[in-house]
Design a protein around this motif. Structure first.
Motif, PDB file in Angstrom:
ATOM      1  N   GLU A  65       0.791  -1.210   0.028  1.00 12.72           N
ATOM      2  CA  GLU A  65      -0.051  -0.080  -0.196  1.00 12.72           C
ATOM      3  C   GLU A  65       1.003   1.340   0.120  1.00 12.72           C
ATOM      4  OE1 GLU A  65      -3.092   2.058   2.949  1.00 12.72           O
ATOM      5  OE2 GLU A  65      -2.906  -0.103   3.290  1.00 12.72           O
ATOM      6  N   VAL A  66       1.945   1.313   0.757  1.00  6.90           N
ATOM      7  CA  VAL A  66       2.858   2.251   0.874  1.00  6.90           C
ATOM      8  C   VAL A  66       3.245   2.511  -0.704  1.00  6.90           C
ATOM      9  CG1 VAL A  66       5.115   3.299   1.701  1.00  6.90           C
ATOM     10  CG2 VAL A  66       3.567   2.201   3.045  1.00  6.90           C
ATOM     11  N   TYR A  67       4.287   1.427  -1.188  1.00 10.50           N
ATOM     12  CA  TYR A  67       4.665   1.703  -2.541  1.00 10.50           C
ATOM     13  C   TYR A  67       3.781   2.031  -3.609  1.00 10.50           C
ATOM     14  CZ  TYR A  67       8.450  -0.179   0.277  1.00 10.50           C
ATOM     15  OH  TYR A  67       9.391  -0.581   1.375  1.00 10.50           O
ATOM     16  N   SER A  68       2.502   1.441  -3.612  1.00 15.48           N
ATOM     17  CA  SER A  68       1.674   2.009  -4.717  1.00 15.48           C
ATOM     18  C   SER A  68       1.143   3.261  -4.593  1.00 15.48           C
ATOM     19  CB  SER A  68       0.427   0.901  -4.692  1.00 15.48           C
ATOM     20  OG  SER A  68      -0.360   1.005  -3.690  1.00 15.48           O
ATOM     21  N   GLY A  69       1.089   3.621  -3.382  1.00 15.03           N
ATOM     22  CA  GLY A  69       0.749   5.122  -2.934  1.00 15.03           C
ATOM     23  C   GLY A  69       1.946   6.091  -3.342  1.00 15.03           C
ATOM     24  N   ILE A  70       2.962   5.769  -3.236  1.00 11.96           N
ATOM     25  CA  ILE A  70       4.280   6.596  -3.586  1.00 11.96           C
ATOM     26  C   ILE A  70       4.109   7.015  -5.045  1.00 11.96           C
ATOM     27  CG2 ILE A  70       6.682   6.456  -3.742  1.00 11.96           C
ATOM     28  CD1 ILE A  70       6.639   5.372  -0.881  1.00 11.96           C
ATOM     29  N   VAL A  71       4.003   5.555  -5.832  1.00 14.64           N
ATOM     30  CA  VAL A  71       3.923   5.694  -7.298  1.00 14.64           C
ATOM     31  C   VAL A  71       2.917   6.697  -7.735  1.00 14.64           C
ATOM     32  CG1 VAL A  71       3.437   4.484  -9.352  1.00 14.64           C
ATOM     33  CG2 VAL A  71       4.948   3.337  -7.531  1.00 14.64           C
ATOM     34  N   GLU A  72       1.728   6.690  -7.174  1.00 10.80           N
ATOM     35  CA  GLU A  72       0.782   7.477  -7.455  1.00 10.80           C
ATOM     36  C   GLU A  72       1.217   8.969  -7.389  1.00 10.80           C
ATOM     37  OE1 GLU A  72      -1.918   6.757  -9.478  1.00 10.80           O
ATOM     38  OE2 GLU A  72      -1.082   4.684  -9.401  1.00 10.80           O
ATOM     39  N   ALA A  73       1.732   9.185  -6.263  1.00  4.39           N
ATOM     40  CA  ALA A  73       2.008  10.512  -6.122  1.00  4.39           C
ATOM     41  C   ALA A  73       3.196  11.114  -6.595  1.00  4.39           C
ATOM     42  CB  ALA A  73       2.702  10.592  -4.419  1.00  4.39           C
ATOM     43  N   VAL A  74       4.357  10.197  -7.046  1.00  4.80           N
ATOM     44  CA  VAL A  74       5.047  10.522  -7.967  1.00  4.80           C
ATOM     45  C   VAL A  74       4.670  10.827  -9.520  1.00  4.80           C
ATOM     46  CG1 VAL A  74       7.321   9.835  -9.141  1.00  4.80           C
ATOM     47  CG2 VAL A  74       7.068   9.510  -6.700  1.00  4.80           C
ATOM     48  N   VAL A  75       3.862  10.074  -9.893  1.00  2.56           N
ATOM     49  CA  VAL A  75       3.241  10.126 -11.262  1.00  2.56           C
ATOM     50  C   VAL A  75       2.559  11.604 -11.384  1.00  2.56           C
ATOM     51  CG1 VAL A  75       1.671   9.219 -12.956  1.00  2.56           C
ATOM     52  CG2 VAL A  75       3.220   7.857 -11.975  1.00  2.56           C
ATOM     53  N   ALA A  76       1.748  11.717 -10.397  1.00  2.61           N
ATOM     54  CA  ALA A  76       0.854  13.018 -10.206  1.00  2.61           C
ATOM     55  C   ALA A  76       1.766  14.246 -10.099  1.00  2.61           C
ATOM     56  CB  ALA A  76      -0.028  13.065  -9.028  1.00  2.61           C
ATOM     57  N   ALA A  77       2.803  14.121  -9.421  1.00  2.00           N
ATOM     58  CA  ALA A  77       3.934  15.229  -9.471  1.00  2.00           C
ATOM     59  C   ALA A  77       4.462  15.533 -10.756  1.00  2.00           C
ATOM     60  CB  ALA A  77       4.857  14.818  -8.519  1.00  2.00           C
ATOM     61  N   ALA A  78       4.950  14.407 -11.460  1.00  2.69           N
ATOM     62  CA  ALA A  78       5.473  14.436 -12.733  1.00  2.69           C
ATOM     63  C   ALA A  78       4.355  14.905 -14.024  1.00  2.69           C
ATOM     64  CB  ALA A  78       5.826  13.043 -13.345  1.00  2.69           C
ATOM     65  N   VAL A  79       3.189  14.526 -13.688  1.00  2.22           N
ATOM     66  CA  VAL A  79       2.156  14.965 -14.677  1.00  2.22           C
ATOM     67  C   VAL A  79       1.718  16.771 -14.288  1.00  2.22           C
ATOM     68  CG1 VAL A  79      -0.410  15.315 -15.101  1.00  2.22           C
ATOM     69  CG2 VAL A  79       0.873  13.046 -15.068  1.00  2.22           C
ATOM     70  N   GLU A  80       2.123  17.210 -13.221  1.00  2.00           N
ATOM     71  CA  GLU A  80       1.772  18.291 -12.753  1.00  2.00           C
ATOM     72  C   GLU A  80       3.034  19.246 -13.108  1.00  2.00           C
ATOM     73  OE1 GLU A  80       1.320  21.271  -8.855  1.00  2.00           O
ATOM     74  OE2 GLU A  80       1.093  19.197  -8.644  1.00  2.00           O
ATOM     75  N   HIS A  81       4.321  18.889 -13.092  1.00  2.00           N
ATOM     76  CA  HIS A  81       5.423  19.674 -13.085  1.00  2.00           C
ATOM     77  C   HIS A  81       6.333  19.232 -14.631  1.00  2.00           C
ATOM     78  CE1 HIS A  81       5.146  21.211  -9.506  1.00  2.00           C
ATOM     79  NE2 HIS A  81       4.956  20.108  -8.571  1.00  2.00           N
ATOM     80  N   GLY A  82       5.922  18.150 -15.069  1.00  2.00           N
ATOM     81  CA  GLY A  82       6.583  17.736 -16.259  1.00  2.00           C
ATOM     82  C   GLY A  82       7.810  16.989 -15.974  1.00  2.00           C
ATOM     83  N   GLU A  83       8.405  17.219 -15.024  1.00  2.00           N
ATOM     84  CA  GLU A  83       9.683  16.405 -14.811  1.00  2.00           C
ATOM     85  C   GLU A  83      10.075  16.455 -13.133  1.00  2.00           C
ATOM     86  OE1 GLU A  83      14.092  16.086 -16.476  1.00  2.00           O
ATOM     87  OE2 GLU A  83      13.854  18.071 -15.522  1.00  2.00           O
ATOM     88  N   VAL A  84      10.262  15.347 -12.455  1.00  2.00           N
ATOM     89  CA  VAL A  84      10.429  15.110 -11.096  1.00  2.00           C
ATOM     90  C   VAL A  84      11.601  14.357 -10.676  1.00  2.00           C
ATOM     91  CG1 VAL A  84       7.916  15.670 -10.261  1.00  2.00           C
ATOM     92  CG2 VAL A  84       8.981  13.303 -10.732  1.00  2.00           C
ATOM     93  N   LEU A  85      12.168  14.735  -9.638  1.00  2.00           N
ATOM     94  CA  LEU A  85      13.323  13.804  -9.340  1.00  2.00           C
ATOM     95  C   LEU A  85      12.669  12.664  -8.104  1.00  2.00           C
ATOM     96  CD1 LEU A  85      16.625  13.127  -9.221  1.00  2.00           C
ATOM     97  CD2 LEU A  85      16.525  14.736  -7.279  1.00  2.00           C
ATOM     98  N   TYR A  86      13.060  11.407  -8.365  1.00  2.00           N
ATOM     99  CA  TYR A  86      12.691  10.795  -7.041  1.00  2.00           C
ATOM    100  C   TYR A  86      13.819  10.123  -6.436  1.00  2.00           C
ATOM    101  CZ  TYR A  86      10.376   6.874  -4.665  1.00  2.00           C
ATOM    102  OH  TYR A  86       9.919   6.046  -3.696  1.00  2.00           O
ATOM    103  N   ALA A  87      14.308  10.257  -5.181  1.00  2.00           N
ATOM    104  CA  ALA A  87      15.453   9.696  -4.630  1.00  2.00           C
ATOM    105  C   ALA A  87      15.000   8.721  -3.592  1.00  2.00           C
ATOM    106  CB  ALA A  87      16.275  10.883  -3.949  1.00  2.00           C
ATOM    107  N   VAL A  88      15.891   7.531  -3.613  1.00  2.00           N
ATOM    108  CA  VAL A  88      15.581   6.443  -2.752  1.00  2.00           C
ATOM    109  C   VAL A  88      16.895   6.085  -1.939  1.00  2.00           C
ATOM    110  CG1 VAL A  88      14.063   5.703  -4.260  1.00  2.00           C
ATOM    111  CG2 VAL A  88      16.210   4.492  -4.520  1.00  2.00           C
ATOM    112  N   PRO A  89      16.855   5.267  -0.684  1.00  2.00           N
ATOM    113  CA  PRO A  89      17.969   5.007  -0.307  1.00  2.00           C
ATOM    114  C   PRO A  89      18.761   3.898  -1.010  1.00  2.00           C
ATOM    115  CG  PRO A  89      16.194   4.781   1.281  1.00  2.00           C
ATOM    116  CD  PRO A  89      15.525   4.990  -0.111  1.00  2.00           C
TER     117      PRO A  89
END
Length: 203
Positions: A65-89
């Motif tokens: 649930e956490v990871y699917s939610g993160i994916v939706e948030a990252v995709v939404a941010a990319a759609v809004e801004h055109g490009e995003v950086l997603y950083a992981v450990p």
């Protein structure tokens, strides 16, 4: 049809900011909209203004649930801004479920930059070549299944909770001595040998 929104995924390495790659530092400087999987990482300080997903871990009932939610948030941010950086450990291609989901998501164009993982430091501290030794990486949360019938050396990752260590210990009646590696690459790193029966008591 226009270009897809873009997600650039980077790894923060296994320890502090000194282990970030030049490529990662360059995209951190170049992409203003930044998202962090978790701020609970020594190199997260390299992205001081990034939004993080730490609150999702407390609110969700499962990691999926956490990871699917993160994916939706990252995709939404990319759609809004055109490009995003997603950083992981660590490395984005080692034990990162949200990254697995993002690279197959047809709503975004994904670029994954390589990074140092905890595996690189583990092999260096153990002074072994994992290929020559035939070593295998297994997930501590699935130890009973993944290690069943295995012979030879295993590196067990994802041991981030006391109950995971207890489950590992109980999976074998009489296990070997184990080398425990903690906080690799940090000033307080620890590499020590622990008896199997003491695994969940001493670590």
């Amino acid at each position: 049809m226009g270009a897809l929104p873009r997600v650039v995924i980077v790894g923060l390495g296994p320890a502090g900011p000194d282990l970030l790659t030049a490529g990662t530092l360059a995209v951190i400087d170049a992409i203003p909209v930044q998202l962090l999987r978790t701020r609970r990482h020594p190199a997260a300080s390299a992205l001081p203004t990034a939004a993080d997903f730490d609150a999702r871990y407390a609110a969700a009932t499962s990691f999926e649930e956490v990871y699917s939610g993160i994916v939706e948030a990252v995709v939404a941010a990319a759609v809004e801004h055109g490009e995003v950086l997603y950083a992981v450990p660590g490395s984005p291609v080692v034990a990162e479920r949200a990254v697995e989901l993002l690279v197959t998501d047809e709503r975004v164009d994904v670029e994954v930059l390589p990074a140092l993982s905890f595996l690189d430091l583990a092999w260096a501290r153990l002074r072994v070549d994992p290929v020559a030794l035939g070593a295998r990486l297994v997930d501590g949360r699935r130890f009973a299944v993944e290690a069943a019938g295995e012979r030879g050396p295993l590196l067990v990752g994802q041991c981030d909770r006391p109950h995971v260590l207890s489950d590992i210990k109980l999976a074998l009646d009489d296990g070997p001595e184990v080398v425990v590696l903690q906080r690799l690459g940090l000033p307080d790193e620890s590499v020590r040998t622990v008896a199997w029966d003491d695994l969940d008591r001493e670590v």
